[in-house]
Scaffold this active site. Structure first.
Site, short mmCIF file in Angstrom:
data_model
loop_
_atom_site.label_atom_id
_atom_site.label_comp_id
_atom_site.label_asym_id
_atom_site.label_seq_id
_atom_site.Cartn_x
_atom_site.Cartn_y
_atom_site.Cartn_z
N GLN A 145 5.40 66.84 57.96
CA GLN A 145 4.46 67.96 57.82
C GLN A 145 4.84 69.12 58.74
O GLN A 145 4.93 70.28 58.31
CB GLN A 145 3.06 67.45 58.16
N PHE A 146 5.08 68.82 59.99
CA PHE A 146 5.40 69.86 60.96
C PHE A 146 6.72 70.56 60.62
O PHE A 146 6.85 71.79 60.73
CB PHE A 146 5.48 69.26 62.37
N THR A 189 7.05 63.92 53.88
CA THR A 189 6.92 62.48 53.93
C THR A 189 5.62 61.97 54.52
O THR A 189 5.20 60.87 54.21
CB THR A 189 8.07 61.87 54.75
N ASP A 232 14.45 57.71 59.61
CA ASP A 232 15.85 57.53 59.26
C ASP A 232 15.99 56.51 58.14
O ASP A 232 16.80 56.68 57.21
CB ASP A 232 16.63 57.05 60.49
#
Lengths: 452, 452
Positions: free
Chosen positions: A253-254, A289, A338
């Protein structure tokens, strides 16, 4: 050793005769990599509000019937039609061939991923999270290590070396000279220096000259929860130089907020608007995500959008925008982003034209690993103190979950989103919630996994 | 990325504040590693007479019935009793749980291997050969990379960096400080410098202080076919400092000759005498992997000897010395020794007390990979010119063969050898050939795989 020839000995025996290039230490702001150096640091990472949800084995879909291995005719890559049902995970699923096994049995060339990420000797972040899952999912992986550390940096201490852009360029030059820069995919995660980011941009351009259809899956690791991990100039460089090269972007989001200019993303609608802005910069597919939306604090919301045509017979009947809601639990893990990026890459390969199914399988594999990790680490999942013991207990259980990675249990489903004519999004009628909340999860129970 | 926390960013962001250690270039003879440097070399490896034989799927043993994953009670490690039959390889074997799957389903802690070997971005030697097979066989692997090269050095050109003993010591110190030096196994292959070898000896001693039952599997890479790859002082250091630490030694014929003082090993009897000399230096188990005996030029002979008690119910009924004959074909490959050592480590773990079965499964996995590689590379298997294209075609097909690595087809069987009272060996009555020749292969067809 066996009698068959090995390559390294003679080379290293002769290496004194080879030209050596002195390593250089750069001190420019934002490019602080110490080339080839060794250093020690002792500090703690800040506590992040870390969220996860774990899957339980989903219901009773039976595995597909086995296909004889090595059958004469090539097996086509899995179509979405026979993979729309969740399958029971675990070792018992070896009873049927999953899409990975079918792909490997087909005799077709495997895709080949160049993955530039960190290496830790112990535990799982960076390439340690990406390489093994990609391999068990039937992809060849050429890993380039950006660092070699003893362990991830959340431990009380770590030691090791950082490699810089020049070392990446040297490795790439070696590959190119031997005509080995023939990859189908490039995957990058955390990139610590401008030097390395610039080298990756140059490398990607060269790779595209050799492989015009290269898919570049970029996890633009910039920060989280309102705070940059990296120098601002690195964020600017991502926006200016990396996004035009990326095929698939996997921001949180950031990061999505940062790369679209800083505006808060507070709803699914806003997330899809952000996806459209990001598409305009280059990536044909964007998966935001892990959003925390004010309207739904107990849920992680994922929004995915693609400009690639989707199969009408796929999970969502051709929809190009979708969302998924995932139960949130508080727990601390490292390397999950990851792992997700690697799984998404692999499942997008196995299910082209069905982004929803790829997302569901990637989330399913991740959730299986998290469930096993939570089960293993018990109370340590929620301990704020990051002792070495706690960090070690929380390391992802990738090896134990290889069966589930290959044949992920699917608990969370994507719901289609309708794009509004003005370019923004609205939840599809019938399945979508009110504007501002996340999409419904279809057909799956919402079990809350106890973290201890 | 997902919202869960990752470790590296903050650390690297702060790394300018961390102490950095300048890399040093050593020029002492035999210790020519260029620490952290980048170099290029262009040359060809000499042609070695390289031999292999490939397995075909063996007969009709049915896989064992599946065990429910996650069943409440721990599943014991596979006993030899139910693994004495060769099982059909390939994906169809997923129908039953093999020992690896049973071990992973048991919930018991996985063994953990510290593997110090080279890294190549493209292709398979060193840790690229060892890590993935160990992982699919259910072992945790902590890899330390001794080099990072673009590709193996048999290619016309390679680029990359060599790391030295100081870097290994730093990584080990980081692991130890975090109490992560708790391995069950140490695995080493080619070691290019005295600095690194000394660091490994020190590391092994520290590891044993934390894990008294550490198993150190050492492939003493010194040379082949009468010629040293490495500096003589490195060979001396192996004999003086490494062998007393090693649990399992995996030399080839030349290496066994070198480590026992240089006498030619021209027979199975002489090989077992050499094993006894090597046992006396430390290793409880010795596998001389690839002998070319004058009496049998079309065969590779393997001789294995152990001082550990063997199960009476095992493959060879408790025999502690054994040999295996493998059909020889001429073909060029790289990394097969590294792969064999890793497979042997894994199967010795899964079948403790049955070295014969472990050897048979390790050879079976290797042969499956070689067969698939030969099938893939066609005529390039026999081409002497090492162009980049030829080298790339010959890279081992590990990813494609993961099913066979987990459930290897067994074509070649071990035959027991009787130790003579004077310490030397004689072939066991009834199965052994005349003195000087290799042992018979039991019950398996001897198909010659066409290399093209």
């Amino acid at each position: 050793m066996l009698r068959w020839q090995r390559g390294l000995p003679e080379a290293l025996h002769r290496r004194a005769a080879a030209a050596s290039k002195a390593s250089s230490s750069r001190t420019a702001a934002g490019d602080k990599a110490t080339s080839g150096g060794t250093f020690t640091a002792a500090f703690r990472l800040p506590r992040l509000s870390t969220s996860t949800a774990a899957a339980s084995t989903s219901a009773s879909a039976s595995p597909s019937p086995p296909t004889p291995a090595g059958a004469g005719q090539p097996t086509p890559r899995a179509t979405t039609a026979n993979n729309n049902t969740s399958s029971p995970h675990g070792l018992s699923s070896f009873g049927g061939l999953n899409p990975v096994q079918r792909a490997m049995a087909s005799g077709e060339p495997l895709p080949r991923v160049l993955s530039v990420q960190s290496h830790v000797v112990h535990g799982y972040v960076g390439n340690k999270c990406a390489v093994f899952p990609l391999q068990v999912l039937g992809l060849e992986v050429d890993p380039i290590y950006s660092v070699q550390f003893s362990n991830h940096t959340g431990y009380p201490l770590f030691k090791g070396a950082v490699f810089d852009g020049e070392q990446l360029r040297a490795l790439a030059a070696g590959l190119e000279a031997n005509k080995l820069l023939n990859h189908t995919h490039l995957l990058t995660g955390y990139i610590g220096s401008l030097s390395l980011l610039e080298a990756i941009a140059d490398l990607c351009a060269v790779m595209k000259s050799h492989s015009p259809h290269l898919t570049y899956v970029c996890d633009p690791v910039l920060g989280d929860e309102g705070r940059l991990y990296v120098a601002r100039e690195l964020a600017d460089a991502y926006a200016a130089h990396i996004m035009p090269l990326a095929s698939v972007l996997v921001p949180n989001q950031f990061e999505a907020e940062t790369l679209t200019g800083g505006g808060a993303i507070g709803s699914v609608e806003a997330a899809l608007e952000a996806c459209d802005k990001l598409h305009a910069r280059g990536p044909h597919t964007v998966v935001i995500t892990s959003m925390s939306l004010p309207s739904d604090p107990d849920t992680i919301t994922l929004v995915a959008s693609t400009r690639q045509p989707q199969d009408a017979g796929g999970r969502l009947g051709g929809a190009t925008a979708m969302c998924m809601r995932i139960d949130r639990i508080k727990a601390y893990f490292t390397g999950t982003g990851d792992l997700f990026a690697a799984l998404l890459l692999a499942w997008m390969h196995h299910h082209p034209g069905d982004l929803a199914l790829a997302v569901e399988k990637a989330v399913g594999g991740l959730q299986a690993v998290l469930a096993e990790t939570v089960r293993h680490c018990g109370a340590a999942a929620l301990v704020a103190e990051r002792t070495a013991e706690v960090c070690a207990l929380r390391e992802l259980r990738l090896i134990q979950c290889q069966g589930q990675l290959q044949d992920p249990p699917i608990k969370y489903r994507c719901s289609p989103l309708e794009r509004r004519q003005d370019g923004a999004a609205a939840a599809a009628a019938g399945v979508g919630p009110a504007a501002g909340a996340a999409g419904e999860v279809q057909g799956q129970g919402q079990e809350q996994l106890a973290p201890v």
